[in-house]
Motif scaffolding. Structure first.
Motif, PDB file in Angstrom:
ATOM      1  N   ASN A  51      41.768  96.406 165.827  1.00 51.25           N
ATOM      2  CA  ASN A  51      40.682  96.932 165.534  1.00 51.25           C
ATOM      3  C   ASN A  51      40.176  98.473 165.919  1.00 51.25           C
ATOM      4  O   ASN A  51      39.477  99.246 165.365  1.00 51.25           O
ATOM      5  CB  ASN A  51      39.510  96.053 165.999  1.00 51.25           C
ATOM      6  N   ASP A  52      40.598  98.864 167.091  1.00 54.64           N
ATOM      7  CA  ASP A  52      40.370 100.172 167.729  1.00 54.64           C
ATOM      8  C   ASP A  52      41.236 100.960 166.835  1.00 54.64           C
ATOM      9  O   ASP A  52      40.615 102.142 166.673  1.00 54.64           O
ATOM     10  CB  ASP A  52      41.074 100.018 169.239  1.00 54.64           C
ATOM     11  N   GLU A  53      42.244 100.609 166.538  1.00 55.59           N
ATOM     12  CA  GLU A  53      43.145 101.616 165.743  1.00 55.59           C
ATOM     13  C   GLU A  53      43.072 101.560 164.184  1.00 55.59           C
ATOM     14  O   GLU A  53      43.368 102.978 163.587  1.00 55.59           O
ATOM     15  CB  GLU A  53      44.984 101.453 165.853  1.00 55.59           C
ATOM     16  N   TYR A  54      42.511 100.612 163.824  1.00 58.47           N
ATOM     17  CA  TYR A  54      42.352 100.571 162.187  1.00 58.47           C
ATOM     18  C   TYR A  54      40.953 100.125 161.684  1.00 58.47           C
ATOM     19  O   TYR A  54      40.817  99.903 160.481  1.00 58.47           O
ATOM     20  CB  TYR A  54      43.490  99.537 161.591  1.00 58.47           C
ATOM     21  N   ASP A  55      40.008 100.058 162.626  1.00 55.18           N
ATOM     22  CA  ASP A  55      38.769  99.511 162.300  1.00 55.18           C
ATOM     23  C   ASP A  55      38.941  98.246 161.055  1.00 55.18           C
ATOM     24  O   ASP A  55      38.298  98.072 160.304  1.00 55.18           O
ATOM     25  CB  ASP A  55      37.827 100.530 161.451  1.00 55.18           C
ATOM     26  N   ILE A  56      39.834  97.440 161.652  1.00 60.34           N
ATOM     27  CA  ILE A  56      40.208  96.143 160.886  1.00 60.34           C
ATOM     28  C   ILE A  56      38.902  95.340 160.347  1.00 60.34           C
ATOM     29  O   ILE A  56      38.798  94.840 159.272  1.00 60.34           O
ATOM     30  CB  ILE A  56      41.287  95.378 161.345  1.00 60.34           C
ATOM     31  N   VAL A  57      37.744  95.225 161.497  1.00 60.43           N
ATOM     32  CA  VAL A  57      36.640  94.314 161.102  1.00 60.43           C
ATOM     33  C   VAL A  57      35.983  95.121 159.793  1.00 60.43           C
ATOM     34  O   VAL A  57      35.535  94.453 158.889  1.00 60.43           O
ATOM     35  CB  VAL A  57      35.951  93.896 162.098  1.00 60.43           C
ATOM     36  N   LEU A  58      35.755  96.172 160.055  1.00 65.11           N
ATOM     37  CA  LEU A  58      35.038  97.061 159.243  1.00 65.11           C
ATOM     38  C   LEU A  58      35.682  97.176 157.712  1.00 65.11           C
ATOM     39  O   LEU A  58      35.028  97.019 156.630  1.00 65.11           O
ATOM     40  CB  LEU A  58      34.739  98.383 159.502  1.00 65.11           C
ATOM     41  N   LEU A  59      36.619  97.584 157.617  1.00 61.14           N
ATOM     42  CA  LEU A  59      37.640  97.450 156.553  1.00 61.14           C
ATOM     43  C   LEU A  59      37.736  96.259 155.733  1.00 61.14           C
ATOM     44  O   LEU A  59      37.617  96.135 154.823  1.00 61.14           O
ATOM     45  CB  LEU A  59      39.134  97.999 156.716  1.00 61.14           C
ATOM     46  N   TYR A  60      37.855  95.016 156.522  1.00 61.05           N
ATOM     47  CA  TYR A  60      38.013  93.791 155.899  1.00 61.05           C
ATOM     48  C   TYR A  60      36.553  93.329 155.081  1.00 61.05           C
ATOM     49  O   TYR A  60      36.447  92.591 154.169  1.00 61.05           O
ATOM     50  CB  TYR A  60      38.478  92.698 156.666  1.00 61.05           C
ATOM     51  N   THR A  61      35.481  93.551 156.081  1.00 56.03           N
ATOM     52  CA  THR A  61      34.105  93.354 155.425  1.00 56.03           C
ATOM     53  C   THR A  61      33.859  94.188 154.262  1.00 56.03           C
ATOM     54  O   THR A  61      33.351  93.597 153.382  1.00 56.03           O
ATOM     55  CB  THR A  61      33.126  93.768 156.781  1.00 56.03           C
ATOM     56  N   GLN A  62      34.522  95.449 154.174  1.00 53.74           N
ATOM     57  CA  GLN A  62      34.323  96.105 152.902  1.00 53.74           C
ATOM     58  C   GLN A  62      35.006  95.519 151.717  1.00 53.74           C
ATOM     59  O   GLN A  62      34.656  95.497 150.482  1.00 53.74           O
ATOM     60  CB  GLN A  62      34.524  97.687 153.261  1.00 53.74           C
ATOM     61  N   LEU A  63      36.327  95.303 152.097  1.00 52.74           N
ATOM     62  CA  LEU A  63      37.350  94.496 151.242  1.00 52.74           C
ATOM     63  C   LEU A  63      36.602  93.150 150.671  1.00 52.74           C
ATOM     64  O   LEU A  63      36.759  93.061 149.466  1.00 52.74           O
ATOM     65  CB  LEU A  63      38.556  94.526 151.665  1.00 52.74           C
ATOM     66  N   LEU A  64      35.860  92.624 151.550  1.00 53.21           N
ATOM     67  CA  LEU A  64      35.243  91.377 151.182  1.00 53.21           C
ATOM     68  C   LEU A  64      34.255  91.446 150.141  1.00 53.21           C
ATOM     69  O   LEU A  64      33.850  90.689 149.201  1.00 53.21           O
ATOM     70  CB  LEU A  64      34.834  90.630 152.491  1.00 53.21           C
ATOM     71  N   ARG A  65      33.607  92.622 150.214  1.00 56.16           N
ATOM     72  CA  ARG A  65      32.610  92.876 149.318  1.00 56.16           C
ATOM     73  C   ARG A  65      33.121  93.086 147.894  1.00 56.16           C
ATOM     74  O   ARG A  65      32.219  92.998 146.875  1.00 56.16           O
ATOM     75  CB  ARG A  65      31.618  93.991 149.700  1.00 56.16           C
ATOM     76  N   LEU A  66      34.256  93.757 147.946  1.00 55.62           N
ATOM     77  CA  LEU A  66      34.875  94.203 146.597  1.00 55.62           C
ATOM     78  C   LEU A  66      35.807  93.171 145.977  1.00 55.62           C
ATOM     79  O   LEU A  66      36.487  93.298 145.090  1.00 55.62           O
ATOM     80  CB  LEU A  66      35.567  95.615 146.901  1.00 55.62           C
TER      81      LEU A  66
ATOM     82  N   PRO B  19      30.718  91.557 168.038  1.00 54.78           N
ATOM     83  CA  PRO B  19      29.641  92.493 167.946  1.00 54.78           C
ATOM     84  C   PRO B  19      29.886  93.565 166.846  1.00 54.78           C
ATOM     85  O   PRO B  19      29.009  93.882 166.119  1.00 54.78           O
ATOM     86  CB  PRO B  19      29.688  93.228 169.469  1.00 54.78           C
ATOM     87  N   THR B  20      31.176  93.811 166.607  1.00 55.59           N
ATOM     88  CA  THR B  20      31.568  94.515 165.573  1.00 55.59           C
ATOM     89  C   THR B  20      31.353  94.228 164.282  1.00 55.59           C
ATOM     90  O   THR B  20      30.879  94.931 163.388  1.00 55.59           O
ATOM     91  CB  THR B  20      32.931  95.201 165.552  1.00 55.59           C
ATOM     92  N   ALA B  21      31.566  92.786 164.218  1.00 58.46           N
ATOM     93  CA  ALA B  21      31.196  92.207 162.837  1.00 58.46           C
ATOM     94  C   ALA B  21      29.653  92.186 162.479  1.00 58.46           C
ATOM     95  O   ALA B  21      29.428  92.229 161.353  1.00 58.46           O
ATOM     96  CB  ALA B  21      31.878  90.586 162.984  1.00 58.46           C
ATOM     97  N   VAL B  22      28.884  91.878 163.479  1.00 57.65           N
ATOM     98  CA  VAL B  22      27.582  91.839 163.253  1.00 57.65           C
ATOM     99  C   VAL B  22      27.061  93.391 162.948  1.00 57.65           C
ATOM    100  O   VAL B  22      26.257  93.388 161.969  1.00 57.65           O
ATOM    101  CB  VAL B  22      26.809  91.467 164.583  1.00 57.65           C
ATOM    102  N   LEU B  23      27.684  94.397 163.467  1.00 57.75           N
ATOM    103  CA  LEU B  23      27.276  95.814 163.215  1.00 57.75           C
ATOM    104  C   LEU B  23      27.597  95.998 161.624  1.00 57.75           C
ATOM    105  O   LEU B  23      27.142  96.938 161.108  1.00 57.75           O
ATOM    106  CB  LEU B  23      27.755  96.909 163.968  1.00 57.75           C
ATOM    107  N   ALA B  24      28.904  95.388 161.334  1.00 56.39           N
ATOM    108  CA  ALA B  24      29.269  95.675 159.837  1.00 56.39           C
ATOM    109  C   ALA B  24      28.592  94.991 158.888  1.00 56.39           C
ATOM    110  O   ALA B  24      28.787  94.862 157.862  1.00 56.39           O
ATOM    111  CB  ALA B  24      30.887  95.218 159.864  1.00 56.39           C
ATOM    112  N   ARG B  25      27.546  94.133 159.377  1.00 57.92           N
ATOM    113  CA  ARG B  25      26.608  93.279 158.391  1.00 57.92           C
ATOM    114  C   ARG B  25      27.465  92.206 157.824  1.00 57.92           C
ATOM    115  O   ARG B  25      27.298  91.722 156.574  1.00 57.92           O
ATOM    116  CB  ARG B  25      26.025  94.088 157.595  1.00 57.92           C
ATOM    117  N   LEU B  26      28.625  91.771 158.556  1.00 62.44           N
ATOM    118  CA  LEU B  26      29.197  90.576 157.945  1.00 62.44           C
ATOM    119  C   LEU B  26      28.495  89.213 157.903  1.00 62.44           C
ATOM    120  O   LEU B  26      28.724  88.671 156.774  1.00 62.44           O
ATOM    121  CB  LEU B  26      30.538  90.210 158.923  1.00 62.44           C
TER     122      LEU B  26
END
Length: 480
Positions: free
Chosen positions: A274-289, A316-323
């Motif tokens: 997650n630190d290196e690739y923002d995986i939670v944010l990236l996967y949340t965005q991909l989930l939208r699409l 906490p990151t998942a909540v910030l990403a609005r998952l």
């Protein structure tokens, strides 16, 4: 879902099978021995069940044919100067490994089973050279068929194979990318291969993340800022509800499958990925699409694995990403896959349980730890700062305010709002706990605030001026 065989590879193997090899002439030229030719003819162009029976009845003979033994060359050694013969042997061995599972284990019982194969991966740097590609297919079937995790496999063979496959995933040819991704998936059959895959992540994982970012419409140069903009609802090009970047569904599914397999090592790699690739944010965005139920299932299952095993850091990151809000929206869709529905319920319950016990202070800490700030409610809430400013300065021996300083040091060229928010927070800390301003000054925050007064961005200039006002007010009051 089983992935369809890559058409590029299937066509190449088909062409090799159809070539006529002058086997008798090869024997006369000393390229092969009579014994080697007899074994080749016994299994070449015969029915699958006949091939299986023949090899199983002579496992040692076929093991020796392909990897040799002391005093006896392998067929690959004997035919090294005849590329047409080498290609044919590699395709034949690939077919035999499909038909006779026991052959994989027999070959790996040899003292040095990879001696003749690994050099062929470096046969040529030309992507059109079929020998490295056919060799990688043989090695992948050899390892996946035996599920071997011996030191020779994990320490010697896998690093070389992963490096070669990474060259395929970085190629602009989608057919080669498909082959690289599918062969990765076949190799991630156990913990040791997955750990080695992660160990080589600059070669293996990074190109896959770049493919996923392209699918999400995110450039690699500003990936973090773009993803946070999408998470906070600041739409931009690429966030229009469909995949982009020219990433085909087959390739997307293959990459997601590999990342899902890797997520079973989430306890060890979750924070770093997650630190290196923002995986939670990236996967949340991909989930939208996500265009298909099968891709949605892999996205949900991967997030579940990572969040379950790293609750303190990733929730906490998942909540910030609005998952959580996204999962509520997905709840209205009628998914046919029962496993997808079950994983989605588990993920929703995990996030609900976390948000029930989360305070506003927890939300702020989670945002700091994410390394990215957004205009969430705490920043403008005067009651929050009155109640928590001292706590922020003292928590974990000042770790939180050091994290704020780390965030402020970055230029944030693609998301200047982060700097404006950070200045706001520094100003609030100075106003609420002025006697601790020296702590902030030692971290370089006053100097950084003054630097940001020259920022081209109007909001950054305004917030830096307001923050500096706290210091000026304190200095003025202390002279009275």
């Amino acid at each position: 879902m089983l992935l369809d065989p890559p058409p590029y590879l299937a066509a190449l193997q088909g062409n090799v099978r159809q070539r006529l090899i002058p086997w008798d002439g090869a024997v006369r030229a000393g390229t092969l021995t009579e014994d080697q030719l007899a074994r080749i003819r016994a299994v070449d162009k015969v029915k699958r069940d006949v091939r299986k029976q023949t090899v199983e009845a002579d496992l040692d003979g076929y093991r020796t044919l392909f990897v040799g033994e002391p005093g006896k060359k392998s067929v690959l050694e004997s035919a090294a100067k005849r590329q047409d013969v080498v290609q044919n042997i590699l395709v034949l061995l690939s077919d035999l490994l499909d038909s006779v599972p026991a052959l994989s284990k027999a070959i790996l019982q040899t003292g040095d089973p990879y001696r003749h194969f690994l050099p062929l991966l470096a046969h040529s740097s030309n992507t059109e050279d079929p020998i490295p590609l056919l060799t990688s297919t043989v090695l992948v079937k050899l390892l996946s068929g035996s599920r071997d995790e011996s030191p020779a496999t994990v320490g010697k063979a896998l690093p070389v194979i992963f490096s070669y496959l990474s060259s395929l995933t970085k190629n602009s040819d989608a057919g080669l990318q498909d082959i690289g991704v599918q062969e990765y998936s076949s190799l991630l059959y156990g913990r040791a291969p997955r750990q080695q895959f992660w160990k080589q992540r600059s070669e293996t994982v990074t190109p896959l993340i770049e493919i996923l970012r392209a699918a999400a419409g995110v450039g690699n140069s500003d990936a973090s800022a773009s993803l946070w903009s999408g998470a906070t609802g600041t739409t931009r090009s690429g966030f229009e509800g469909s995949l982009s970047g020219g990433v085909g569904l087959q390739l997307l599914y293959g990459v997601l499958l590999v990342m899902w397999q890797l997520s079973f090592e989430g306890e060890d790699i979750g924070d770093d990925i997650n630190d290196e690739y923002d995986i939670v944010l990236l996967y949340t965005q991909l989930l939208r699409l996500s265009p298909k139920e099968k891709t949605t299932r892999l996205l949900i299952s991967t997030l579940l694995n990572l969040l379950t095993q790293n609750q303190n850091t990733l929730l906490p990151t998942a909540v910030l990403a609005r998952l959580p809000a996204l999962l509520q929206n997905l709840k209205t869709r009628q998914f046919a896959d029962p496993d997808l529905r079950e994983d989605m319920d588990k993920l929703r319950e995990l996030l609900d349980e976390y948000t029930k016990t989360k305070t506003t202070f927890d939300e702020y800490v989670g945002e700091l730890n994410s390394g990215h700030l957004r205009w969430s409610p705490p920043h403008r809430n005067t009651v929050f700062w009155a109640e928590n400013a001292r706590k922020i300065l003292e928590a974990e021996n000042g770790a939180l305010v050091r994290r704020l300083a780390d965030i402020m040091r970055k230029p944030w060229d693609n998301d200047k709002a982060v700097l404006a928010i950070a200045c706001n927070d520094v100003g609030c800390l100075v106003r609420e706990v002025p006697e601790r301003r020296s702590q902030l000054e030692r971290l370089g925050l006053k100097t950084r605030v003054m630097e940001l007064m020259a920022e081209p961005d109007e909001n950054v200039r305004w917030e830096s001026l307001r923050a500096l006002g706290g210091w000026l007010q304190y200095s003025f009051d202390s002279t009275k």
